[in-house]
Motif scaffolding. Structure first.
Motif: not given
Length: 149
Positions: A13-33
């Motif tokens: 989401g728009t108010h979410t910040r992720v620092q680190g690697d992401i592995e996804a086995d599904e569609d991913l939408t990034v509205e945040g950072h």
């Protein structure tokens, strides 16, 4: 009340910040950072207009409307939408750059690129093929082409 999400899709989401690697086995939408590597090799990564990625992205299909600083590698197609700002290297056999988007970097559209082969070798090993360089295939999000009379 539980949050409603689309099955088979994750959203940052728009108010979410992720620092680190992401592995996804599904569609991913990034509205945040996101600061890190996103690996979603068999699915679609969508970067919304308010989204920012600092790092590399590996996906089957990419839709970029926000800001990216890093390498984008798509085995099928990448679309850089109006208003997007991309700085880095883009590797994909099919690329759509819309008017009003900004791109600074290098583009490799060779379907036999070593980068594509190395990044997606595990997928090809499982009997799946990398996308053909034909950009005229029918995507669900592509506008219908109607021949002129």
């Amino acid at each position: 009340m539980a949050a409603v999400t689309q099955p088979g899709a994750s959203v940052i989401g728009t108010h979410t910040r992720v620092q680190g690697d992401i592995e996804a086995d599904e569609d991913l939408t990034v509205e945040g950072h996101v600061k890190g590597t996103i690996t979603c090799k068999q699915h679609t990564v969508t970067l919304g207009t308010s989204g920012q990625i600092i790092g590399d992205v590996y996906a089957h299909t990419l839709h970029v409307s926000g800001e990216v600083e890093g390498n984008l590698v798509a085995s099928h197609r990448a679309t850089i939408h109006m208003g997007a700002n991309v700085r880095g290297t883009l590797v994909t056999p099919c690329l759509m750059l819309e008017d009003g988007s900004t791109f600074h970097g290098a583009i490799d559209m060779d379907p036999d690129s070593d980068t594509l082969k190395n990044a997606f070798s595990g997928i090809a090993d499982r009997g799946q093929t990398l996308a053909s360089p034909d950009c005229d295939d029918s995507d669900a999000d592509a506008p219908d082409a109607t021949p002129a009379p």
